[in-house]
Design a protein around this motif. Structure first.
Motif, mmCIF file in Angstrom:
data_model
loop_
_atom_site.group_PDB
_atom_site.id
_atom_site.type_symbol
_atom_site.label_atom_id
_atom_site.label_comp_id
_atom_site.label_asym_id
_atom_site.label_seq_id
_atom_site.Cartn_x
_atom_site.Cartn_y
_atom_site.Cartn_z
ATOM 1 N N THR A 134 -7.925 9.144 6.600
ATOM 2 C CA THR A 134 -7.440 7.760 6.843
ATOM 3 C C THR A 134 -5.945 7.620 7.207
ATOM 4 O OG1 THR A 134 -7.094 7.674 4.551
ATOM 5 C CG2 THR A 134 -9.135 6.695 5.045
ATOM 6 N N ALA A 135 -5.322 8.526 7.396
ATOM 7 C CA ALA A 135 -3.754 8.613 7.888
ATOM 8 C C ALA A 135 -3.476 9.930 8.694
ATOM 9 C CB ALA A 135 -2.922 8.527 6.513
ATOM 10 N N VAL B 150 0.976 7.409 8.951
ATOM 11 C CA VAL B 150 0.462 6.218 10.077
ATOM 12 C C VAL B 150 -0.753 5.881 9.604
ATOM 13 C CG1 VAL B 150 -0.017 5.517 12.330
ATOM 14 C CG2 VAL B 150 1.975 7.022 11.759
ATOM 15 N N LEU B 151 -1.171 4.646 9.377
ATOM 16 C CA LEU B 151 -2.519 4.109 8.815
ATOM 17 C C LEU B 151 -3.106 2.882 9.772
ATOM 18 C CD1 LEU B 151 -0.767 4.613 5.962
ATOM 19 C CD2 LEU B 151 -3.080 4.847 5.337
ATOM 20 N N ALA B 152 -3.986 3.167 10.519
ATOM 21 C CA ALA B 152 -4.482 1.888 11.458
ATOM 22 C C ALA B 152 -5.507 0.900 10.752
ATOM 23 C CB ALA B 152 -5.243 2.473 12.759
ATOM 24 N N GLY B 153 -5.348 -0.215 11.366
ATOM 25 C CA GLY B 153 -6.435 -1.127 10.795
ATOM 26 C C GLY B 153 -6.070 -1.920 9.288
ATOM 27 N N TYR B 154 -7.026 -1.845 8.632
ATOM 28 C CA TYR B 154 -7.112 -2.472 7.094
ATOM 29 C C TYR B 154 -6.894 -1.171 6.273
ATOM 30 C CZ TYR B 154 -7.568 -5.763 3.356
ATOM 31 O OH TYR B 154 -7.373 -6.644 2.184
ATOM 32 N N VAL C 152 -1.858 3.682 0.593
ATOM 33 C CA VAL C 152 -0.528 3.969 0.867
ATOM 34 C C VAL C 152 0.343 4.693 -0.263
ATOM 35 C CG1 VAL C 152 1.953 2.790 1.279
ATOM 36 C CG2 VAL C 152 -0.075 1.844 2.369
ATOM 37 N N ILE C 153 0.215 4.205 -1.717
ATOM 38 C CA ILE C 153 1.105 4.658 -2.637
ATOM 39 C C ILE C 153 0.918 6.254 -2.742
ATOM 40 C CG2 ILE C 153 1.363 4.685 -5.025
ATOM 41 C CD1 ILE C 153 0.892 1.549 -4.851
ATOM 42 N N LEU D 22 8.711 6.728 5.024
ATOM 43 C CA LEU D 22 8.091 5.689 5.793
ATOM 44 C C LEU D 22 6.684 5.560 6.123
ATOM 45 C CD1 LEU D 22 8.623 3.011 7.393
ATOM 46 C CD2 LEU D 22 9.094 4.628 9.495
ATOM 47 N N VAL D 23 5.931 4.667 5.631
ATOM 48 C CA VAL D 23 4.849 4.353 6.150
ATOM 49 C C VAL D 23 4.367 3.181 7.171
ATOM 50 C CG1 VAL D 23 2.372 3.524 5.324
ATOM 51 C CG2 VAL D 23 3.580 5.150 4.070
ATOM 52 N N ILE D 24 3.699 3.331 8.138
ATOM 53 C CA ILE D 24 3.467 2.406 9.482
ATOM 54 C C ILE D 24 1.942 2.286 9.125
ATOM 55 C CG2 ILE D 24 3.340 2.170 11.617
ATOM 56 C CD1 ILE D 24 5.667 3.967 12.124
#
Length: 263
Positions: free
Chosen positions: A131-132, A173-177, A184-185, A195-197
């Protein structure tokens, strides 16, 4: 000639086989010969009409055409907007294939491949997770990264949480929902990210986590770029794959205009 079923089989071939309730032929017949293909993140009314105008009879859409993750909701059956769109589809004999779950199950995720390619960050990738994607980039400030991402993706805006002058190297980096706290956490915790995008997620989860982290003097930042903005590059990348699979079929990628206007 190549029929709809052959295209579908080729699309799902690289993914792990499973039963998907979303990735189906939403409208049309699997036995119809393909005359032209349009690929889009979202099958909007405008994309639909453009596809018809160029003689394409197959549309591959990432998201559902009727305003829901489900391909059709009975609750919308009497809605005039839904019915007007459905009527155009049926009158033009358009064949619609939803390509969502299978593309995300490519190794690596096809949507993520397109996004990282669009950002020209392939050489910085350390790990492709389901997922990332984890990267280590040359040091840049949060604001420099935000402006770079905005420009490369043609985004009208991005949303930033954090110190704009903080320097970052470790990025997720994670796309979409996929911008929710449950994804994220743990990335911040386990990957030691600066940083997370992400595309999008609930505003009271990851953004508030970052706010509290900053208050605790932790160096963390978050950039939300939008769901469509984060996934459109993946569908653009899909065009190159489909064109390589079927060089005798015209294949077009249609990018919609930005959805929101900022005042």
């Amino acid at each position: 000639m190549t029929n709809i079923q052959r295209v579908i089989e080729k699309l799902i071939e690289p993914a792990r086989r499973f039963e998907s309730t979303t990735d189906i032929l939403v409208k049309g017949s699997a036995n119809v010969d393909v005359e032209g293909i349009v690929i889009a993140f979202m099958l909007t009314q405008e994309v639909l009409e453009k596809a018809i105008s160029i003689g394409a009879n197959m549309i591959i859409t990432h998201e559902g055409p009727f305003y829901s993750h489900d391909n059709w909701k009975e609750a919308y059956a009497e809605d005039p907007i839904c019915n007007a769109k459905l009527q155009v589809i049926e009158e033009a004999n358009i064949n619609i294939f939803r390509f969502h779950d299978y593309f995300h199950r490519y190794t690596p995720d096809g949507i993520m491949v397109g996004l990282i390619r669009k950002l020209e960050w392939e050489k910085y990738v350390e790990e492709n997770q389901p997922t990332a994607t984890i990267l280590t980039i040359p040091k840049k400030s949060v604001m420099e990264i935000a402006m770079y991402v905005k420009e490369k993706l043609g985004a009208p805006f991005v949303k930033v949480v954090g110190d704009q002058f903080m320097e970052c190297e470790r990025i997720g980096v994670l796309a979409g929902y996929r911008g929710g706290g449950e994804l994220v956490i743990p990335l911040f915790q386990n990957q030691h990210l600066d940083l997370v995008i992400a595309g999008e997620g609930p505003e009271w989860e990851a953004p508030e986590y970052v706010r509290d982290a900053i208050h605790q003097r932790e160096k963390k930042a978050l950039i939300m770029i939008g769901h469509a903005v984060s996934e459109e590059p993946g569908m653009e990348y899909l065009q190159s794959l489909v064109q390589a699979y079927f060089p005798h079929i015209p294949v077009h990628y249609f990018k919609e205009k930005p959805l929101y206007q900022i005042y």
